[in-house]
Scaffold this motif. Structure first.
Motif, PDB file in Angstrom:
ATOM      1  N   THR A 175       0.825  -1.212   0.000  1.00 21.01           N
ATOM      2  CA  THR A 175       0.000   0.000   0.000  1.00 21.01           C
ATOM      3  C   THR A 175       0.857   1.260   0.000  1.00 21.01           C
ATOM      4  O   THR A 175       0.550   2.209  -0.728  1.00 21.01           O
ATOM      5  N   ILE A 176       1.913   1.275   0.783  1.00 14.69           N
ATOM      6  CA  ILE A 176       2.748   2.477   0.869  1.00 14.69           C
ATOM      7  C   ILE A 176       3.368   2.790  -0.497  1.00 14.69           C
ATOM      8  O   ILE A 176       3.468   3.956  -0.879  1.00 14.69           O
ATOM      9  N   TYR A 177       3.743   1.761  -1.234  1.00 19.36           N
ATOM     10  CA  TYR A 177       4.323   1.979  -2.557  1.00 19.36           C
ATOM     11  C   TYR A 177       3.284   2.593  -3.490  1.00 19.36           C
ATOM     12  O   TYR A 177       3.574   3.555  -4.205  1.00 19.36           O
ATOM     13  N   GLN A 178       2.065   2.063  -3.475  1.00 19.79           N
ATOM     14  CA  GLN A 178       1.020   2.575  -4.358  1.00 19.79           C
ATOM     15  C   GLN A 178       0.654   4.014  -4.001  1.00 19.79           C
ATOM     16  O   GLN A 178       0.478   4.854  -4.889  1.00 19.79           O
ATOM     17  N   LYS A 179       0.547   4.321  -2.718  1.00 19.87           N
ATOM     18  CA  LYS A 179       0.227   5.692  -2.294  1.00 19.87           C
ATOM     19  C   LYS A 179       1.328   6.652  -2.718  1.00 19.87           C
ATOM     20  O   LYS A 179       1.063   7.773  -3.146  1.00 19.87           O
ATOM     21  N   HIS A 180       2.573   6.215  -2.578  1.00 24.43           N
ATOM     22  CA  HIS A 180       3.683   7.084  -2.978  1.00 24.43           C
ATOM     23  C   HIS A 180       3.705   7.268  -4.495  1.00 24.43           C
ATOM     24  O   HIS A 180       3.952   8.378  -4.981  1.00 24.43           O
ATOM     25  N   TYR A 181       3.433   6.213  -5.227  1.00 31.43           N
ATOM     26  CA  TYR A 181       3.379   6.309  -6.686  1.00 31.43           C
ATOM     27  C   TYR A 181       2.290   7.303  -7.105  1.00 31.43           C
ATOM     28  O   TYR A 181       2.491   8.124  -8.002  1.00 31.43           O
ATOM     29  N   ASP A 182       1.149   7.239  -6.438  1.00 27.14           N
ATOM     30  CA  ASP A 182       0.059   8.194  -6.713  1.00 27.14           C
ATOM     31  C   ASP A 182       0.494   9.627  -6.417  1.00 27.14           C
ATOM     32  O   ASP A 182       0.134  10.554  -7.142  1.00 27.14           O
ATOM     33  N   LEU A 183       1.274   9.806  -5.340  1.00 25.07           N
ATOM     34  CA  LEU A 183       1.809  11.132  -5.017  1.00 25.07           C
ATOM     35  C   LEU A 183       2.723  11.627  -6.136  1.00 25.07           C
ATOM     36  O   LEU A 183       2.645  12.797  -6.531  1.00 25.07           O
ATOM     37  N   ILE A 184       3.562  10.763  -6.659  1.00 23.39           N
ATOM     38  CA  ILE A 184       4.446  11.153  -7.762  1.00 23.39           C
ATOM     39  C   ILE A 184       3.618  11.600  -8.963  1.00 23.39           C
ATOM     40  O   ILE A 184       3.893  12.649  -9.562  1.00 23.39           O
ATOM     41  N   LEU A 185       2.600  10.809  -9.305  1.00 23.88           N
ATOM     42  CA  LEU A 185       1.746  11.159 -10.445  1.00 23.88           C
ATOM     43  C   LEU A 185       1.037  12.492 -10.230  1.00 23.88           C
ATOM     44  O   LEU A 185       0.820  13.248 -11.181  1.00 23.88           O
ATOM     45  N   TYR A 186       0.682  12.795  -8.988  1.00 25.39           N
ATOM     46  CA  TYR A 186       0.031  14.063  -8.675  1.00 25.39           C
ATOM     47  C   TYR A 186       1.032  15.221  -8.733  1.00 25.39           C
ATOM     48  O   TYR A 186       0.725  16.296  -9.234  1.00 25.39           O
ATOM     49  N   ALA A 187       2.242  14.995  -8.217  1.00 27.69           N
ATOM     50  CA  ALA A 187       3.210  16.076  -8.044  1.00 27.69           C
ATOM     51  C   ALA A 187       3.927  16.481  -9.339  1.00 27.69           C
ATOM     52  O   ALA A 187       4.214  17.664  -9.532  1.00 27.69           O
ATOM     53  N   VAL A 188       4.219  15.550 -10.200  1.00 27.35           N
ATOM     54  CA  VAL A 188       5.037  15.855 -11.378  1.00 27.35           C
ATOM     55  C   VAL A 188       4.427  16.951 -12.252  1.00 27.35           C
ATOM     56  O   VAL A 188       5.128  17.903 -12.610  1.00 27.35           O
ATOM     57  N   PRO A 189       3.139  16.878 -12.622  1.00 26.68           N
ATOM     58  CA  PRO A 189       2.595  17.967 -13.458  1.00 26.68           C
ATOM     59  C   PRO A 189       2.633  19.329 -12.764  1.00 26.68           C
ATOM     60  O   PRO A 189       2.839  20.356 -13.412  1.00 26.68           O
ATOM     61  N   ILE A 190       2.473  19.334 -11.455  1.00 24.85           N
ATOM     62  CA  ILE A 190       2.520  20.590 -10.695  1.00 24.85           C
ATOM     63  C   ILE A 190       3.942  21.149 -10.703  1.00 24.85           C
ATOM     64  O   ILE A 190       4.158  22.339 -10.948  1.00 24.85           O
ATOM     65  N   ILE A 191       4.917  20.289 -10.443  1.00 23.35           N
ATOM     66  CA  ILE A 191       6.317  20.719 -10.413  1.00 23.35           C
ATOM     67  C   ILE A 191       6.759  21.207 -11.785  1.00 23.35           C
ATOM     68  O   ILE A 191       7.516  22.171 -11.894  1.00 23.35           O
ATOM     69  N   ASN A 192       6.267  20.579 -12.840  1.00 22.71           N
ATOM     70  CA  ASN A 192       6.626  21.000 -14.196  1.00 22.71           C
ATOM     71  C   ASN A 192       6.113  22.391 -14.532  1.00 22.71           C
ATOM     72  O   ASN A 192       6.584  22.999 -15.494  1.00 22.71           O
ATOM     73  N   LYS A 193       5.191  22.911 -13.741  1.00 23.90           N
ATOM     74  CA  LYS A 193       4.663  24.261 -13.957  1.00 23.90           C
ATOM     75  C   LYS A 193       5.370  25.317 -13.110  1.00 23.90           C
ATOM     76  O   LYS A 193       5.026  26.491 -13.181  1.00 23.90           O
ATOM     77  N   TYR A 194       6.348  24.910 -12.305  1.00 26.70           N
ATOM     78  CA  TYR A 194       7.119  25.889 -11.535  1.00 26.70           C
ATOM     79  C   TYR A 194       7.776  26.857 -12.514  1.00 26.70           C
ATOM     80  O   TYR A 194       8.147  26.466 -13.629  1.00 26.70           O
ATOM     81  N   PRO A 195       7.978  28.099 -12.099  1.00 24.44           N
ATOM     82  CA  PRO A 195       8.732  29.028 -12.953  1.00 24.44           C
ATOM     83  C   PRO A 195      10.123  28.465 -13.241  1.00 24.44           C
ATOM     84  O   PRO A 195      10.695  27.727 -12.435  1.00 24.44           O
TER      85      PRO A 195
END
Length: 111
Positions: free
Chosen positions: A6-26
């Motif tokens: 479960t911890i791996y899947q939750k972390h993987y979901d966090l990565i999927l959520y975070a990457v598009p947001i981080i790619n929009k940083y200035p």
């Protein structure tokens, strides 16, 4: 077996959520704070895999815990620098806290 962790899947979901947001940083922050955050996310995933494969999981589990603290710092810094809005910060913080709770249970179960 890893996909059942479960911890791996939750972390993987966090990565999927975070990457598009981080790619929009200035641009001036994308390659500093953004890249460090991405590196930290990948390091945590790697350490979860490593801990799952080891017989004595404690050392790797505590490394995951240390990296989670580093990730919390980077996310908070991004919020304070207005790279993250409050909604994204709240979502990421909640997901990191959930991963931390799962990690705590995993550490106790490994004892």
């Amino acid at each position: 077996m890893l996909h059942e962790l479960t911890i791996y899947q939750k972390h993987y979901d966090l990565i999927l959520y975070a990457v598009p947001i981080i790619n929009k940083y200035p641009r001036q922050h994308r390659f500093t704070i953004g890249q460090q955050t991405l590196n930290c996310l990948v390091d945590i995933a790697r350490l979860i895999v490593q801990a799952n494969r080891e017989r004595d999981k404690r050392r790797s589990q505590f490394e995951v815990d240390t990296k989670l603290e580093e990730l919390r710092l980077l996310i908070r810094l991004a919020k304070d620098l207005h790279l993250l809005n409050l909604q994204n910060y709240g979502q990421m913080s909640e997901r990191i806290s959930e991963i931390g709770r799962l990690l705590g249970g995993w550490i106790k179960a490994a004892r």
